[in-house]
Design a protein around this motif. Sequence first.
Motif, short mmCIF file in Angstrom:
data_model
loop_
_atom_site.label_atom_id
_atom_site.label_comp_id
_atom_site.label_asym_id
_atom_site.label_seq_id
_atom_site.Cartn_x
_atom_site.Cartn_y
_atom_site.Cartn_z
N ILE A 141 0.87 -1.18 0.00
CA ILE A 141 0.00 0.00 0.00
C ILE A 141 0.90 1.22 0.00
O ILE A 141 1.64 1.45 0.96
N ILE A 171 -3.07 4.53 -1.41
CA ILE A 171 -4.02 4.93 -0.39
C ILE A 171 -5.07 5.86 -1.02
O ILE A 171 -4.74 6.70 -1.85
N ARG A 196 -8.51 2.60 -0.47
CA ARG A 196 -7.32 2.50 -1.30
C ARG A 196 -7.68 1.82 -2.64
O ARG A 196 -8.60 1.03 -2.71
#
Length: 200
Positions: A141, A171, A196
């Motif tokens: 992420i 994100i 996200r």
Amino acid sequence: MNKEVGPIEDLIKKLNRLPGIGSKTAQRLAYYIIGLDENEVESLSDAILSAKRNTVKCSICMNYADSDPCEICSDKARDDSVICVVESPKDVEAMERSLSFRGKYHVLHGVISPLKGKTPEDVKVKELIDRVKRGNIKEIIVATNPTVDGDATATYIKNVLKDFDITISRIGYGLPVGGDLEFYDEITIQTAMENRRRLD
């Protein structure tokens, strides 16, 4: 003839070099420190020296910590397969306050910025690639800030990791463009984590 810089002016100058401290704030802090009891000043000085001398960089996530590996990397209850990539140690603190993430982190210590002379070699991207090569990573992420440099860094990470069988997501930001993650409240960060999106 150059006038010698006095101790108050020297203190103000040194405080003024700190990020986010303007000349007025530096002056205010300097006079506040001078007004403290000498024991309090020594205590403040000792705390600064102790933090500097006893802080290490975690060899896994690159975050500042008081042990190596750090507390988060050592936590067996956290998900090893998901890594949240952030720009700075302050961003880890912001993410932790949101209670929205139970994986591990990777701190870049900056972003790629050609205009500022910051290349991929100047941030901890190689260490991230090494982590992906070593382990059971399923998702990265990318939580760099929503700035031109933050987006460029996210794109670079996506490109260098494209041959690995992992999901790379960015994100989600219901956040102002150009902002810094450390200043967002916990609910905003939690929403951003939930929203996200995959980097294509």
